[in-house]
Design an enzyme around this catalytic site. Structure first.
Site, PDB file in Angstrom:
ATOM      1  N   ASP A 148       0.790  -1.243   0.000  1.00 44.98           N
ATOM      2  CA  ASP A 148       0.000   0.000   0.000  1.00 44.98           C
ATOM      3  C   ASP A 148       0.816   1.284   0.000  1.00 44.98           C
ATOM      4  OD1 ASP A 148       1.052   0.037   2.530  1.00 44.98           O
ATOM      5  OD2 ASP A 148      -0.795  -0.595   3.527  1.00 44.98           O
TER       6      ASP A 148
ATOM      7  N   GLU B   7      -0.310  -9.114  -0.958  1.00 42.79           N
ATOM      8  CA  GLU B   7      -0.881  -8.527   0.264  1.00 42.79           C
ATOM      9  C   GLU B   7      -2.090  -7.660  -0.101  1.00 42.79           C
ATOM     10  OE1 GLU B   7       0.704  -5.443   3.254  1.00 42.79           O
ATOM     11  OE2 GLU B   7       1.556  -7.283   4.038  1.00 42.79           O
TER      12      GLU B   7
ATOM     13  N   GLU C 158      -2.126   5.267   2.758  1.00 44.43           N
ATOM     14  CA  GLU C 158      -2.050   3.843   2.399  1.00 44.43           C
ATOM     15  C   GLU C 158      -3.413   3.231   2.059  1.00 44.43           C
ATOM     16  OE1 GLU C 158      -0.487   5.220   4.976  1.00 44.43           O
ATOM     17  OE2 GLU C 158       1.646   4.858   4.600  1.00 44.43           O
TER      18      GLU C 158
ATOM     19  N   HIS D 134       6.172   5.605  12.448  1.00 44.56           N
ATOM     20  CA  HIS D 134       6.436   6.450  11.275  1.00 44.56           C
ATOM     21  C   HIS D 134       5.193   6.968  10.570  1.00 44.56           C
ATOM     22  CE1 HIS D 134       5.194   3.529   8.225  1.00 44.56           C
ATOM     23  NE2 HIS D 134       5.655   2.610   9.040  1.00 44.56           N
TER      24      HIS D 134
ATOM     25  N   ARG E 189       2.234   8.635   8.674  1.00 45.31           N
ATOM     26  CA  ARG E 189       2.014  10.050   8.346  1.00 45.31           C
ATOM     27  C   ARG E 189       0.919  10.683   9.190  1.00 45.31           C
ATOM     28  NH1 ARG E 189       4.986   9.502   3.839  1.00 45.31           N
ATOM     29  NH2 ARG E 189       5.472  11.350   2.590  1.00 45.31           N
TER      30      ARG E 189
ATOM     31  N   HIS F 131      12.929   5.868  12.569  1.00 45.83           N
ATOM     32  CA  HIS F 131      12.717   5.952  11.120  1.00 45.83           C
ATOM     33  C   HIS F 131      13.391   7.210  10.572  1.00 45.83           C
ATOM     34  CE1 HIS F 131      10.500   6.219   7.322  1.00 45.83           C
ATOM     35  NE2 HIS F 131       9.999   5.015   7.549  1.00 45.83           N
TER      36      HIS F 131
HETATM   37  C1  UD1 Z   1       6.767   5.063   3.478  1.00 36.94           C
HETATM   38  C2  UD1 Z   1       5.374   4.675   3.001  1.00 36.94           C
HETATM   39  C3  UD1 Z   1       4.604   3.962   4.094  1.00 36.94           C
HETATM   40  C4  UD1 Z   1       5.392   2.806   4.647  1.00 36.94           C
HETATM   41  C5  UD1 Z   1       6.759   3.297   5.081  1.00 36.94           C
HETATM   42  C6  UD1 Z   1       7.617   2.132   5.539  1.00 36.94           C
HETATM   43  C7  UD1 Z   1       4.198   6.097   1.409  1.00 36.94           C
HETATM   44  C8  UD1 Z   1       3.463   7.356   1.205  1.00 36.94           C
HETATM   45  N1  UD1 Z   1       4.650   5.888   2.648  1.00 36.94           N
HETATM   46  O1  UD1 Z   1       6.632   6.054   4.489  1.00 36.94           O
HETATM   47  O2  UD1 Z   1       3.381   3.483   3.569  1.00 36.94           O
HETATM   48  O3  UD1 Z   1       4.689   2.253   5.733  1.00 36.94           O
HETATM   49  O4  UD1 Z   1       7.426   3.921   3.985  1.00 36.94           O
HETATM   50  O5  UD1 Z   1       8.734   2.578   6.249  1.00 36.94           O
HETATM   51  O6  UD1 Z   1       4.394   5.340   0.494  1.00 36.94           O
HETATM   52  N2  UD1 Z   1      14.197   8.501   4.293  1.00 36.94           N
HETATM   53  C9  UD1 Z   1      15.571   8.393   4.247  1.00 36.94           C
HETATM   54  N3  UD1 Z   1      16.116   7.179   3.930  1.00 36.94           N
HETATM   55  C10 UD1 Z   1      15.377   6.068   3.694  1.00 36.94           C
HETATM   56  C11 UD1 Z   1      13.989   6.171   3.761  1.00 36.94           C
HETATM   57  C12 UD1 Z   1      13.402   7.394   4.060  1.00 36.94           C
HETATM   58  O7  UD1 Z   1      16.266   9.364   4.458  1.00 36.94           O
HETATM   59  O8  UD1 Z   1      15.949   5.009   3.403  1.00 36.94           O
HETATM   60  C13 UD1 Z   1      13.568   9.821   4.586  1.00 36.94           C
HETATM   61  C14 UD1 Z   1      13.683  10.793   3.395  1.00 36.94           C
HETATM   62  O9  UD1 Z   1      13.850  12.079   3.855  1.00 36.94           O
HETATM   63  C15 UD1 Z   1      12.291  10.626   2.730  1.00 36.94           C
HETATM   64  C16 UD1 Z   1      11.423  10.501   3.956  1.00 36.94           C
HETATM   65  O10 UD1 Z   1      12.179   9.672   4.844  1.00 36.94           O
HETATM   66  O11 UD1 Z   1      11.954  11.724   1.921  1.00 36.94           O
HETATM   67  C17 UD1 Z   1      10.054   9.954   3.735  1.00 36.94           C
HETATM   68  O12 UD1 Z   1      10.059   8.756   2.978  1.00 36.94           O
HETATM   69  P1  UD1 Z   1       8.663   8.246   2.329  1.00 36.94           P
HETATM   70  O13 UD1 Z   1       8.901   6.957   1.655  1.00 36.94           O
HETATM   71  O14 UD1 Z   1       8.045   9.322   1.533  1.00 36.94           O
HETATM   72  O15 UD1 Z   1       7.711   8.079   3.578  1.00 36.94           O
HETATM   73  P2  UD1 Z   1       7.821   7.072   4.788  1.00 36.94           P
HETATM   74  O16 UD1 Z   1       7.404   7.807   6.000  1.00 36.94           O
HETATM   75  O17 UD1 Z   1       9.132   6.394   4.756  1.00 36.94           O
HETATM   76  N1  UDP Z   2      12.354  -3.243  10.316  1.00 34.21           N
HETATM   77  C1  UDP Z   2      13.724  -3.240  10.057  1.00 34.21           C
HETATM   78  N2  UDP Z   2      14.524  -2.391  10.778  1.00 34.21           N
HETATM   79  C2  UDP Z   2      14.028  -1.539  11.717  1.00 34.21           C
HETATM   80  C3  UDP Z   2      12.632  -1.519  11.940  1.00 34.21           C
HETATM   81  C4  UDP Z   2      11.817  -2.380  11.220  1.00 34.21           C
HETATM   82  O1  UDP Z   2      14.222  -3.986   9.212  1.00 34.21           O
HETATM   83  O2  UDP Z   2      14.802  -0.801  12.334  1.00 34.21           O
HETATM   84  C5  UDP Z   2      11.487  -4.148   9.528  1.00 34.21           C
HETATM   85  C6  UDP Z   2      10.486  -4.965  10.323  1.00 34.21           C
HETATM   86  O3  UDP Z   2      11.016  -6.227  10.673  1.00 34.21           O
HETATM   87  C7  UDP Z   2       9.304  -5.095   9.359  1.00 34.21           C
HETATM   88  C8  UDP Z   2       9.411  -3.861   8.478  1.00 34.21           C
HETATM   89  O4  UDP Z   2      10.708  -3.327   8.693  1.00 34.21           O
HETATM   90  O5  UDP Z   2       9.438  -6.229   8.512  1.00 34.21           O
HETATM   91  C9  UDP Z   2       8.356  -2.843   8.835  1.00 34.21           C
HETATM   92  O6  UDP Z   2       8.604  -1.656   8.170  1.00 34.21           O
HETATM   93  P1  UDP Z   2       7.901  -0.294   8.530  1.00 34.21           P
HETATM   94  O7  UDP Z   2       7.423  -0.322   9.927  1.00 34.21           O
HETATM   95  O8  UDP Z   2       8.827   0.794   8.130  1.00 34.21           O
HETATM   96  O9  UDP Z   2       6.693  -0.239   7.504  1.00 34.21           O
HETATM   97  P2  UDP Z   2       5.186  -0.783   7.528  1.00 34.21           P
HETATM   98  O10 UDP Z   2       5.227  -2.245   7.759  1.00 34.21           O
HETATM   99  O11 UDP Z   2       4.468  -0.020   8.601  1.00 34.21           O
HETATM  100  O12 UDP Z   2       4.668  -0.418   6.191  1.00 34.21           O
END
Ligand code: UD1
Ligand code: UDP
Length: 372
Positions: free
Chosen positions: A97, A119, A133, A213, A215, A246
């Site tokens: 999602d 999923e 999502e 994390h 939003r 995160h």
């Molecule tokens: C995203 C997904 C969310 C998912 C989550 C898992 C969307 C809108 N959101 O949220 O559904 O549950 O990932 O973790 O698709 N960043 C880094 N390095 C990384 C990853 C993220 O620096 O490896 C920072 C960057 O500044 C980036 C920001 O996090 O712009 C947000 O990343 P984004 O993927 O937009 O949103 P998440 O909160 O990570």
């Molecule tokens: N996870 C990881 N490192 C961390 C925290 C979580 O590898 O420091 C893994 C965790 O085991 C799970 C996945 O990341 O499989 C969950 O990701 P996240 O919570 O970012 O996203 P969501 O599942 O809410 O979309």
């Protein structure tokens, strides 16, 4: 002629849950399979690719600091066009999602490929929670031809939306495939993360593991969460709180500001997947708003307090290992205190459950696609 699969993902959880499918498709001679990562995440995605030995064929490298949904959505769609034109897949696989999921499913649909949603069918039916999502998975559900639902409940959600039953397969969640595939490598894990954790954390104490994390929790939600964690830490010096934070700046900033310099709160960088599973195993209790963690923890026998008002994963709530506590400070504190002090309640919640499958979800998906 071999059928062609393009497997597309972009974030940490998609990568973890698609990794077993990628590995099994790549070793299946009936298919020509390629992997495309959008790079919606960077470091958090890379660690998963490294652990599962996946080398993407295409990487759009889209991540920008503090990116927004508008640019990300349009860049995923336009970035995928040349790849879809060149490879011309029969099947495009997306997972879950995220923005990558929704935009890649639209791009796959435009290309004429059959979109396969892994999923599928999770629903809160509240478009604003989780945001965005719930919209992402509903759009993907409309665009996809084949729907791999992790549970009977998720299949029911799809049937209510008039998806035809022949196009749905109940598979279990691939998160369990990933967990089982990794379990040997996680036992007795020795790596940099584990070494660093062992140096700073007293594992003789009870560990509360925290992640967050979402939003919809940005802003006041995170302020409430951090206030609760601080209070829990101060009330319970015999407990260690470990929080891999995160990398989203909307999370990093308030968490670092509000929780720094508290002796028994350890803010650490996101852990590699095996290190995180190792730490889940060592934990007494998990407090999270994560989707994936809600699915992993029950099969490790770890109670979870979910800092959300709704969940699309009711199975673990029904099984009694997950409780929804929302983001109200006092509720998070009181439910945590209850699990720290009431051993009967703790014992009930920590009995092993696994509502999410037997680790053969990927096998079922591949058999289904092979028989088309
Ligand atoms: C995203 C997904 C969310 C998912 C989550 C898992 C969307 C809108 N959101 O949220 O559904 O549950 O990932 O973790 O698709 N960043 C880094 N390095 C990384 C990853 C993220 O620096 O490896 C920072 C960057 O500044 C980036 C920001 O996090 O712009 C947000 O990343 P984004 O993927 O937009 O949103 P998440 O909160 O990570
Ligand atoms: N996870 C990881 N490192 C961390 C925290 C979580 O590898 O420091 C893994 C965790 O085991 C799970 C996945 O990341 O499989 C969950 O990701 P996240 O919570 O970012 O996203 P969501 O599942 O809410 O979309």
């Amino acid at each position: 002629m071999k059928k062609k699969n393009l497997i597309i993902f972009g974030t940490r959880p998609e990568a973890i849950k698609m990794a077993p499918l990628v590995r099994q498709f790549l070793s299946n001679e009936k298919f020509k399979t390629k992997v495309c990562v959008t790079g919606q995440h960077r470091e958090m995605l890379e660690q998963v690719l490294t652990f599962f030995h996946i080398v993407p064929d295409y990487n759009l490298s889209l991540m920008k600091p503090n990116q927004n949904l508008y640019n990300l959505t349009s860049e995923v769609i336009s970035g995928l066009k040349p790849i879809l034109d060149e490879f011309s897949p029969d099947f495009v696989f997306v997972h879950g999602d995220t923005t990558t999921t929704m935009a890649a499913s639209i791009a796959g649909f435009y290309s004429g490929a059959k979109v396969c949603h892994v999923e599928a069918g999770l629903r809160t039916n509240n478009m604003l929670s989780p945001f965005p999502e719930e919209m992402n998975r509903q759009v993907t559900g409309r665009v996809a031809t084949y729907h791999f639902a992790p549970t009977l409940k998720s299949q029911d959600n799809l049937l209510l939306e008039n998806i035809i039953k022949e196009n749905i397969l109940v598979t279990g969640n691939t998160v369990i495939d990933a967990l089982l595939e990794s379990s040997n490598r996680v036992q007795n894990l020795k790596n940099e993360d584990v070494e660093a954790l062992n140096k700073t954390i007293d594992f003789k104490k009870r560990i509360i593991l925290v992640t967050g994390h979402r939003r919809e929790n940005h802003g006041q939600g995170f302020i409430n969460i951090c206030t609760a964690l601080k209070e829990i830490a101060l009330q319970n010096p015999d407990v260690e709180i470990v929080y891999p934070v995160h990398l989203n700046p909307n999370v990093l900033k308030p968490v670092n500001e509000l929780l720094k310099n508290i002796k028994n709160i350890h803010l650490v960088k996101p852990l590699s997947y095996p290190s995180f599973v190792w730490l889940m195993n060592k934990s007494y209790l998990i407090i999270t708003d994560s989707g994936g963690v809600q699915e992993e923890a029950p099969s490790l026998g770890k109670p979870v307090l979910v800092m959300r008002d709704t969940t699309e994963r009711p199975e673990a709530v029904d099984a009694g290992t997950v409780i929804l506590v929302g983001t109200e400070t006092q509720k998070i504190i009181s439910e945590t205190q209850e699990l720290l002090n009431n051993s009967e309640r703790y014992a009930t919640m920590s009995s092993l459950h696994n509502p999410y499958g037997d680790g053969k979800a990927c096998e079922r998906i591949i058999t289904f696609i092979s028989n088309l």
